[in-house]
Design a protein around this motif. Structure first.
Motif, PDB file in Angstrom:
ATOM      1  N   ALA A 118      -6.687   2.220   6.930  1.00  0.00           N
ATOM      2  CA  ALA A 118      -7.997   1.847   7.462  1.00  0.00           C
ATOM      3  C   ALA A 118      -8.059   2.119   8.963  1.00  0.00           C
ATOM      4  CB  ALA A 118      -8.271   0.378   7.156  1.00  0.00           C
ATOM      5  N   ALA A 119      -6.947   1.937   9.645  1.00  0.00           N
ATOM      6  CA  ALA A 119      -6.893   2.196  11.087  1.00  0.00           C
ATOM      7  C   ALA A 119      -6.993   3.692  11.406  1.00  0.00           C
ATOM      8  CB  ALA A 119      -5.606   1.620  11.673  1.00  0.00           C
ATOM      9  N   GLU A 120      -6.498   4.543  10.506  1.00  0.00           N
ATOM     10  CA  GLU A 120      -6.549   5.995  10.707  1.00  0.00           C
ATOM     11  C   GLU A 120      -7.881   6.602  10.264  1.00  0.00           C
ATOM     12  OE1 GLU A 120      -1.953   7.397   9.955  1.00  0.00           O
ATOM     13  OE2 GLU A 120      -3.159   6.843   8.200  1.00  0.00           O
ATOM     14  N   ALA A 121      -8.624   5.878   9.453  1.00  0.00           N
ATOM     15  CA  ALA A 121      -9.859   6.412   8.866  1.00  0.00           C
ATOM     16  C   ALA A 121     -10.879   6.890   9.904  1.00  0.00           C
ATOM     17  CB  ALA A 121     -10.476   5.405   7.901  1.00  0.00           C
ATOM     18  N   PRO A 122     -11.134   6.154  10.994  1.00  0.00           N
ATOM     19  CA  PRO A 122     -12.120   6.657  11.961  1.00  0.00           C
ATOM     20  C   PRO A 122     -11.758   8.027  12.533  1.00  0.00           C
ATOM     21  CG  PRO A 122     -11.679   4.341  12.369  1.00  0.00           C
ATOM     22  CD  PRO A 122     -10.676   4.808  11.346  1.00  0.00           C
ATOM     23  N   GLU A 123     -10.496   8.217  12.869  1.00  0.00           N
ATOM     24  CA  GLU A 123     -10.075   9.514  13.400  1.00  0.00           C
ATOM     25  C   GLU A 123     -10.162  10.596  12.319  1.00  0.00           C
ATOM     26  OE1 GLU A 123      -6.333  11.837  15.497  1.00  0.00           O
ATOM     27  OE2 GLU A 123      -6.186   9.687  15.184  1.00  0.00           O
ATOM     28  N   ALA A 124      -9.802  10.256  11.071  1.00  0.00           N
ATOM     29  CA  ALA A 124      -9.881  11.223   9.969  1.00  0.00           C
ATOM     30  C   ALA A 124     -11.323  11.677   9.757  1.00  0.00           C
ATOM     31  CB  ALA A 124      -9.307  10.615   8.690  1.00  0.00           C
ATOM     32  N   VAL A 125     -12.259  10.747   9.823  1.00  0.00           N
ATOM     33  CA  VAL A 125     -13.678  11.085   9.681  1.00  0.00           C
ATOM     34  C   VAL A 125     -14.094  12.025  10.805  1.00  0.00           C
ATOM     35  CG1 VAL A 125     -16.030  10.144   9.835  1.00  0.00           C
ATOM     36  CG2 VAL A 125     -14.320   9.001   8.405  1.00  0.00           C
ATOM     37  N   GLU A 126     -13.690  11.712  12.010  1.00  0.00           N
ATOM     38  CA  GLU A 126     -14.041  12.537  13.168  1.00  0.00           C
ATOM     39  C   GLU A 126     -13.480  13.957  13.034  1.00  0.00           C
ATOM     40  OE1 GLU A 126     -12.904  12.518  17.835  1.00  0.00           O
ATOM     41  OE2 GLU A 126     -13.518  10.587  16.993  1.00  0.00           O
ATOM     42  N   VAL A 127     -12.230  14.071  12.610  1.00  0.00           N
ATOM     43  CA  VAL A 127     -11.595  15.387  12.450  1.00  0.00           C
ATOM     44  C   VAL A 127     -12.327  16.205  11.389  1.00  0.00           C
ATOM     45  CG1 VAL A 127      -9.493  16.552  11.612  1.00  0.00           C
ATOM     46  CG2 VAL A 127      -9.321  14.690  13.271  1.00  0.00           C
ATOM     47  N   LEU A 128     -12.636  15.597  10.246  1.00  0.00           N
ATOM     48  CA  LEU A 128     -13.331  16.331   9.179  1.00  0.00           C
ATOM     49  C   LEU A 128     -14.743  16.718   9.594  1.00  0.00           C
ATOM     50  CD1 LEU A 128     -12.204  14.644   5.851  1.00  0.00           C
ATOM     51  CD2 LEU A 128     -11.548  16.846   6.793  1.00  0.00           C
ATOM     52  N   GLU A 129     -15.458  15.823  10.251  1.00  0.00           N
ATOM     53  CA  GLU A 129     -16.804  16.166  10.702  1.00  0.00           C
ATOM     54  C   GLU A 129     -16.776  17.341  11.684  1.00  0.00           C
ATOM     55  OE1 GLU A 129     -18.183  12.374  12.167  1.00  0.00           O
ATOM     56  OE2 GLU A 129     -19.086  11.863  10.218  1.00  0.00           O
ATOM     57  N   LYS A 130     -15.807  17.349  12.572  1.00  0.00           N
ATOM     58  CA  LYS A 130     -15.675  18.438  13.539  1.00  0.00           C
ATOM     59  C   LYS A 130     -15.380  19.760  12.830  1.00  0.00           C
ATOM     60  CE  LYS A 130     -13.108  19.851  17.627  1.00  0.00           C
ATOM     61  NZ  LYS A 130     -12.015  19.554  18.532  1.00  0.00           N
ATOM     62  N   ALA A 144     -14.209   3.767   3.509  1.00  0.00           N
ATOM     63  CA  ALA A 144     -12.936   3.103   3.797  1.00  0.00           C
ATOM     64  C   ALA A 144     -12.916   2.603   5.240  1.00  0.00           C
ATOM     65  CB  ALA A 144     -11.767   4.056   3.542  1.00  0.00           C
ATOM     66  N   ARG A 145     -13.394   3.417   6.131  1.00  0.00           N
ATOM     67  CA  ARG A 145     -13.478   3.032   7.549  1.00  0.00           C
ATOM     68  C   ARG A 145     -14.379   1.803   7.716  1.00  0.00           C
ATOM     69  NH1 ARG A 145     -17.184   6.951  10.641  1.00  0.00           N
ATOM     70  NH2 ARG A 145     -18.620   5.816   9.303  1.00  0.00           N
ATOM     71  N   ASP A 146     -15.540   1.852   7.090  1.00  0.00           N
ATOM     72  CA  ASP A 146     -16.513   0.768   7.232  1.00  0.00           C
ATOM     73  C   ASP A 146     -16.069  -0.518   6.551  1.00  0.00           C
ATOM     74  OD1 ASP A 146     -17.992   2.650   8.600  1.00  0.00           O
ATOM     75  OD2 ASP A 146     -19.409   3.005   6.956  1.00  0.00           O
ATOM     76  N   GLY A 147     -15.314  -0.373   5.449  1.00  0.00           N
ATOM     77  CA  GLY A 147     -14.873  -1.550   4.703  1.00  0.00           C
ATOM     78  C   GLY A 147     -13.480  -2.036   5.049  1.00  0.00           C
ATOM     79  N   GLY A 148     -12.757  -1.249   5.835  1.00  0.00           N
ATOM     80  CA  GLY A 148     -11.405  -1.636   6.204  1.00  0.00           C
ATOM     81  C   GLY A 148     -10.372  -1.424   5.102  1.00  0.00           C
ATOM     82  N   TYR A 149     -10.558  -0.354   4.315  1.00  0.00           N
ATOM     83  CA  TYR A 149      -9.647  -0.060   3.199  1.00  0.00           C
ATOM     84  C   TYR A 149      -8.849   1.222   3.463  1.00  0.00           C
ATOM     85  CZ  TYR A 149     -12.438  -3.424   0.616  1.00  0.00           C
ATOM     86  OH  TYR A 149     -13.086  -4.579   0.196  1.00  0.00           O
ATOM     87  N   ASP A 150      -7.716   1.330   2.776  1.00  0.00           N
ATOM     88  CA  ASP A 150      -6.887   2.524   2.824  1.00  0.00           C
ATOM     89  C   ASP A 150      -7.345   3.527   1.774  1.00  0.00           C
ATOM     90  OD1 ASP A 150      -5.348   1.157   4.697  1.00  0.00           O
ATOM     91  OD2 ASP A 150      -3.767   0.636   3.273  1.00  0.00           O
ATOM     92  N   VAL A 151      -6.988   4.797   1.972  1.00  0.00           N
ATOM     93  CA  VAL A 151      -7.193   5.859   0.995  1.00  0.00           C
ATOM     94  C   VAL A 151      -5.807   6.365   0.614  1.00  0.00           C
ATOM     95  CG1 VAL A 151      -8.126   8.173   0.580  1.00  0.00           C
ATOM     96  CG2 VAL A 151      -9.426   6.522   1.943  1.00  0.00           C
TER      97      VAL A 151
END
Length: 114
Positions: free
Chosen positions: A38-50, A103-110
């Motif tokens: 969940a802590a890595e999710a925001p950065e993962a979203v940013e990388v994929l969007e970019k 996952a980012r919004d809910g605080g869950y892992d993938v």
């Protein structure tokens, strides 16, 4: 081979390993087994969007151009060859990107491969 991503945040996402590998390579993750916390999710979203934004700037890849020239050139014109259907990186990555956002919004892992 198929890879199935799971999270309490969303429904399962399944994709071919070769397509998942490109996404997971961008995120610095192993294709066979892993977790995006969940802590890595925001950065993962940013990388994929970019990466999605970047790939949209380049409509046709060299592979697609080779396919076109293999069937249509000065010597022959293969009219029976199927038309090209390009599935973009954005289209392939979208279901996992949506899972990562949830996952980012809910605080869950993938997770995958476990």
């Amino acid at each position: 081979m198929l890879i199935t991503f799971t999270s309490k945040a969303a429904a399962e996402v399944t994709m071919y390993k070769e397509h998942a590998k490109r996404i997971l390579d961008l995120l610095g993750k192993d294709v066979n087994r892993g977790v995006i916390t969940a802590a890595e999710a925001p950065e993962a979203v940013e990388v994929l969007e970019k990466e999605i934004t970047e790939t949209r700037k380049h409509a046709a890849s060299a592979d697609v151009q080779r396919d076109v020239h293999a069937h249509h050139d000065e010597v022959r014109d293969d009219k029976e060859h199927e038309g090209m259907e390009i599935v973009s990186f954005a289209t392939r990555a979208y279901p996992l990107l949506e899972m990562l956002r949830a996952a980012r919004d809910g605080g869950y892992d993938v997770l995958w491969g476990v």
